[in-house]
Structure formats: C-alpha cells, structure tokens
Write a protein that holds these residues in place. Sequence first.
Motif, PDB file in Angstrom:
ATOM      1  N   GLU A  84      -4.353   8.558 -34.034  1.00  0.00           N
ATOM      2  CA  GLU A  84      -5.448   9.333 -34.604  1.00  0.00           C
ATOM      3  C   GLU A  84      -5.902  10.417 -33.625  1.00  0.00           C
ATOM      4  O   GLU A  84      -5.722  10.297 -32.407  1.00  0.00           O
ATOM      5  CB  GLU A  84      -6.633   8.422 -34.946  1.00  0.00           C
ATOM      6  N   ILE A  85      -6.526  11.460 -34.164  1.00  0.00           N
ATOM      7  CA  ILE A  85      -7.059  12.551 -33.360  1.00  0.00           C
ATOM      8  C   ILE A  85      -8.388  12.977 -33.973  1.00  0.00           C
ATOM      9  O   ILE A  85      -8.532  13.016 -35.199  1.00  0.00           O
ATOM     10  CB  ILE A  85      -6.088  13.744 -33.294  1.00  0.00           C
ATOM     11  N   SER A  86      -9.351  13.278 -33.121  1.00  0.00           N
ATOM     12  CA  SER A  86     -10.666  13.654 -33.635  1.00  0.00           C
ATOM     13  C   SER A  86     -10.602  15.021 -34.269  1.00  0.00           C
ATOM     14  O   SER A  86      -9.770  15.861 -33.903  1.00  0.00           O
ATOM     15  CB  SER A  86     -11.701  13.632 -32.508  1.00  0.00           C
ATOM     16  N   VAL A  87     -11.499  15.253 -35.200  1.00  0.00           N
ATOM     17  CA  VAL A  87     -11.527  16.538 -35.887  1.00  0.00           C
ATOM     18  C   VAL A  87     -11.849  17.660 -34.904  1.00  0.00           C
ATOM     19  O   VAL A  87     -11.353  18.785 -35.036  1.00  0.00           O
ATOM     20  CB  VAL A  87     -12.536  16.504 -37.060  1.00  0.00           C
ATOM     21  N   LYS A  88     -12.645  17.350 -33.869  1.00  0.00           N
ATOM     22  CA  LYS A  88     -12.987  18.362 -32.867  1.00  0.00           C
ATOM     23  C   LYS A  88     -11.754  18.782 -32.084  1.00  0.00           C
ATOM     24  O   LYS A  88     -11.472  19.976 -31.901  1.00  0.00           O
ATOM     25  CB  LYS A  88     -14.040  17.791 -31.925  1.00  0.00           C
ATOM     26  N   GLU A  89     -10.963  17.773 -31.621  1.00  0.00           N
ATOM     27  CA  GLU A  89      -9.755  18.074 -30.846  1.00  0.00           C
ATOM     28  C   GLU A  89      -8.717  18.789 -31.718  1.00  0.00           C
ATOM     29  O   GLU A  89      -8.011  19.686 -31.265  1.00  0.00           O
ATOM     30  CB  GLU A  89      -9.163  16.785 -30.262  1.00  0.00           C
ATOM     31  N   ALA A  90      -8.620  18.365 -32.993  1.00  0.00           N
ATOM     32  CA  ALA A  90      -7.670  19.001 -33.902  1.00  0.00           C
ATOM     33  C   ALA A  90      -7.995  20.467 -34.120  1.00  0.00           C
ATOM     34  O   ALA A  90      -7.106  21.318 -34.220  1.00  0.00           O
ATOM     35  CB  ALA A  90      -7.664  18.258 -35.238  1.00  0.00           C
ATOM     36  N   ARG A 139       1.000  17.570 -35.891  1.00  0.00           N
ATOM     37  CA  ARG A 139       2.288  17.241 -35.286  1.00  0.00           C
ATOM     38  C   ARG A 139       2.223  17.531 -33.788  1.00  0.00           C
ATOM     39  O   ARG A 139       2.133  18.672 -33.365  1.00  0.00           O
ATOM     40  CB  ARG A 139       3.377  18.079 -35.962  1.00  0.00           C
ATOM     41  N   GLU A 140       2.320  16.453 -33.015  1.00  0.00           N
ATOM     42  CA  GLU A 140       2.160  16.580 -31.566  1.00  0.00           C
ATOM     43  C   GLU A 140       3.470  16.216 -30.867  1.00  0.00           C
ATOM     44  O   GLU A 140       3.978  15.102 -31.022  1.00  0.00           O
ATOM     45  CB  GLU A 140       1.038  15.642 -31.098  1.00  0.00           C
ATOM     46  N   LYS A 182      -7.080  22.311 -30.617  1.00  0.00           N
ATOM     47  CA  LYS A 182      -5.657  22.392 -30.255  1.00  0.00           C
ATOM     48  C   LYS A 182      -4.759  22.942 -31.362  1.00  0.00           C
ATOM     49  O   LYS A 182      -3.819  23.700 -31.099  1.00  0.00           O
ATOM     50  CB  LYS A 182      -5.145  21.007 -29.846  1.00  0.00           C
ATOM     51  N   TYR A 183      -5.029  22.551 -32.594  1.00  0.00           N
ATOM     52  CA  TYR A 183      -4.073  22.854 -33.679  1.00  0.00           C
ATOM     53  C   TYR A 183      -4.690  23.645 -34.840  1.00  0.00           C
ATOM     54  O   TYR A 183      -4.005  23.928 -35.822  1.00  0.00           O
ATOM     55  CB  TYR A 183      -3.486  21.547 -34.229  1.00  0.00           C
ATOM     56  N   HIS A 184      -5.987  23.978 -34.693  1.00  0.00           N
ATOM     57  CA  HIS A 184      -6.676  24.762 -35.732  1.00  0.00           C
ATOM     58  C   HIS A 184      -6.632  24.061 -37.093  1.00  0.00           C
ATOM     59  O   HIS A 184      -6.494  24.694 -38.127  1.00  0.00           O
ATOM     60  CB  HIS A 184      -6.074  26.172 -35.846  1.00  0.00           C
ATOM     61  N   VAL A 187      -6.112  13.214 -38.589  1.00  0.00           N
ATOM     62  CA  VAL A 187      -7.417  13.767 -38.204  1.00  0.00           C
ATOM     63  C   VAL A 187      -8.532  12.890 -38.773  1.00  0.00           C
ATOM     64  O   VAL A 187      -8.580  12.649 -39.989  1.00  0.00           O
ATOM     65  CB  VAL A 187      -7.569  15.211 -38.731  1.00  0.00           C
ATOM     66  N   VAL A 188      -9.406  12.404 -37.863  1.00  0.00           N
ATOM     67  CA  VAL A 188     -10.500  11.523 -38.282  1.00  0.00           C
ATOM     68  C   VAL A 188     -11.807  11.975 -37.641  1.00  0.00           C
ATOM     69  O   VAL A 188     -11.829  12.739 -36.664  1.00  0.00           O
ATOM     70  CB  VAL A 188     -10.211  10.047 -37.900  1.00  0.00           C
ATOM     71  N   GLU A 189     -12.901  11.480 -38.189  1.00  0.00           N
ATOM     72  CA  GLU A 189     -14.219  11.815 -37.639  1.00  0.00           C
ATOM     73  C   GLU A 189     -14.433  11.093 -36.320  1.00  0.00           C
ATOM     74  O   GLU A 189     -14.885  11.684 -35.328  1.00  0.00           O
ATOM     75  CB  GLU A 189     -15.295  11.410 -38.651  1.00  0.00           C
TER      76      GLU A 189
END
Length: 433
Positions: A91-97, A111-112, A100-102, A81-83
């Motif tokens: 990597e995944i944005s904090v917004k998407e995290a 874990r995707e 999707k995954y709370h 999780v990154v900014e």
Amino acid sequence: MDNKELILAVKALEVEKVIDPEVLYTTIEAAIVSGIKKKQISDYKNEVKDTVEVAKPQYENLKAILDRETGKIDIYLLRTVVEEVTDELNEISVKEAKEKYHVFEIGSLVREPIKVDTKTMGRMVAQTAKQIITQKIREIERNNLYEEFAKKEKDIVTCVVTRKSLVEKGHLKDKKGHAILDSEGHPIVKEVYNVFLAINNGEFILPPDEQIENEIYTIGQRLKVYVINVKKTTKAPIVTISRRHKELIKRLFELEVPEIYDGTVVIKDIAREAGSRSKISVYSSNEEVDPIGACIGPKGARIGNVLQEIGQDTEPGEKIDIIVYSENPAIYIENALAPAKILDIRLNEDAKEAKVLVAKDVFSLAIGKDGQNVRLAARLTGWKIDIVSDEMVSSLDDVSMGSPEKEILEERAEAVVETIKDEDTGGGTDSED
C-alpha cells in the motif's frame, strides 16, 4: 534481466508452432512473477534474505514487463493508494502517491520499480518460467489442434499410418459365424488392430469398429478418413474418425465429381456395408447432365478413383451401385433393386412397405447374397421391401398387404433363398456374382 535470446526463441516458436508471439510474451511475464513469488517463499522459509526487496513473501502484487525488442525485463511492485497505510509493502498513502506518481484517486494502483538480484533469483525464476511456458505452449498447441479439426468435422482428411497396436487375435469367420479355412483346411487367423494415424500435428486412433472389413494397413500408407466428430477436452482433443462411415463415400465423390461439388448433381441417399457393397442414389438439377454418367466419369475414371480409395487393399473390394433418385417411391424402389428387373410393385404408403414381384430367374439377384441387395435397397429408400417370385404367385393381386398369406409367402421365399444359396455355394462360402 537482459535476454535477447529469449526474443529470438519466441520468434522461432511463432514460425514453428504457429503461436501468437504476444501470447508467449504475456505468458513469460506471468511466469517470471510466479517464479519470483516462489523464490520469496523459499527464502522466507529458509530464513535466507538475498535482497531487501525479495526477502519476504509479502510481495504479492508484482508485474513483469518484457521489452519486445531487447528482451530486457523490468519488475514492478503494484501498490494500492490508500488514505491510511496498514501494509507498507503493498500500500501507499495518497499523499506519497501524489508527490511521487501524481496519482490522486484512492484505490488506484501505482507501479513502483524494484530491483531483483539476478544471481540469486535466476535459477528458480528460470525453472518456474520454463515449466509455465512449456505448459502454455502445449495448451496453445491443443487449442490449435482442436480448432483445426473442428473445421474438418463432417469432412475427410488425409493421414498417414504410423503404427499398429494388436487388440485381439481370432479366426476369420463367414456370415454364418463359421471359421473360414485356407487351402490346407486350417482356420485363417484374423488379427484386430488399433491403427494410429498421423494427421497434421496430431496422432489419432482408427479403432477396429471404424475400419473397413479385411482392409490391411501398412506403416507409411496414406489414406483418407471421415471425421465424425471432434470433442474438446482438458488434454488433447478427441477426434472420432472412420473408414466405414457412409459419408466417406459422399465426400470422396465430391472430390472426384465437379458436378457434385458445384451442386449440379446431388447425392440423395447412401446405404453402405463397408468393404463389401454400397448403393447411392443421385439426381441432377440440370436435365442435360446425366447424374450416373457424371459419377462414373470418362472410362470409369471417377468412380474408379473412389473405389481405389475405399478398397485399395481388400479382395475382391467394395462395389458401388449408382442409381437415379425419384420422388415416386415405386420408381425409386425399382431403381434401388438394380441390377434386378422387377415385374410389378405394390405399396403400403402408411406402413412404408413394398411388395415386389420378380421373375424366378432373377429372384436370387434381387435378394442378393445373404440378402444384401434387398437389405441395401431398403436402407437406401427407407421402405421395407418384400421380394416375391412369380414361381410363388402369378400376380401381386393374389397377395394383400398385411394378410395371412404374407407369412406363408415369407416362409416359401426363405425356403427358395436357402435352396438358391445351397446351389450357388455348394455348401461353401463362394463370393457373389
């Protein structure tokens, strides 16, 4: 990937190899990930893209989870999780995290799940996994073997002779270095072998230096060896074993004599010339228990079992003298020189030297063949022992410790010993009485 047979194989290994199944499961998971990465790189180099998920080698943070009941394997991509995302695969944005995954914390891993084409991935993944799992099993077996023998260090183990490897071939020689002849006058050939012994799940070498002199080893023969030390290496553990070590005698007596095992009778010292003769000193912590009688046993059964183990194939076989230990050095030395009886003894405690007077008719017995009796007595007690015959002096008062007379006495003693040897052997190599 659904593989119930994999679970059955792990359970079989758990029983057969005594391996923790969880170790195997985690190894399998790591092996699958390794295989997928290897396949990614292979596909990338050959520009073959079987699936979108595994076509590129950028998948680095993968995780495989094996269901312990069904054998089903799920593959996940671990994304950080990154900014601001700079690597879309890892990597995944904090917004998407959050959506999707709370997951709200930057730096966390999500874990995707990803799909893997089992038809195109199966062969390479299976091959890589097999190599890693096989390597892990061998590593576990080596560790188990080391741990097993580490517990046996300074103890004895029972083993079986599996094979022999010729090291050198020469002639059997006596103490003076002369070749021993057979009945027809030909030199007796001596073959020196490395003896391979099977001990539980391992095979170890009994080198010539640790074998009993003239002992014959046959395939399938069972015998006991002393484990001197165990060293852990990157390969199999190095286990140094011996049939010559004096501690083998001690451990064998512990097996045969309950009073030694429970501490009532104590073995104080041991001096050994393997295959020929040993001396051991014992004492009892219970005045009602005879230490020598306890070691000998009813009708000599206990010491007989020890002698059979250390001299089962040698001729005439190793002899063992059992004597009573004493804190009084004079008494201890007198006992150690048995079966010879002494007339007098004088000690130099600072130099730990003893001068012993014996009768002329027991002088050869006190010395022993090739000086063996006095040599073993000296090793047993830790004292230097000089034997003087009453033929040389009438009393030890005539001899001072460290005096000029000492060299003269030693020269006369050596002359007497050589005379006795010539009389006993007739110029040959006869055995000791």
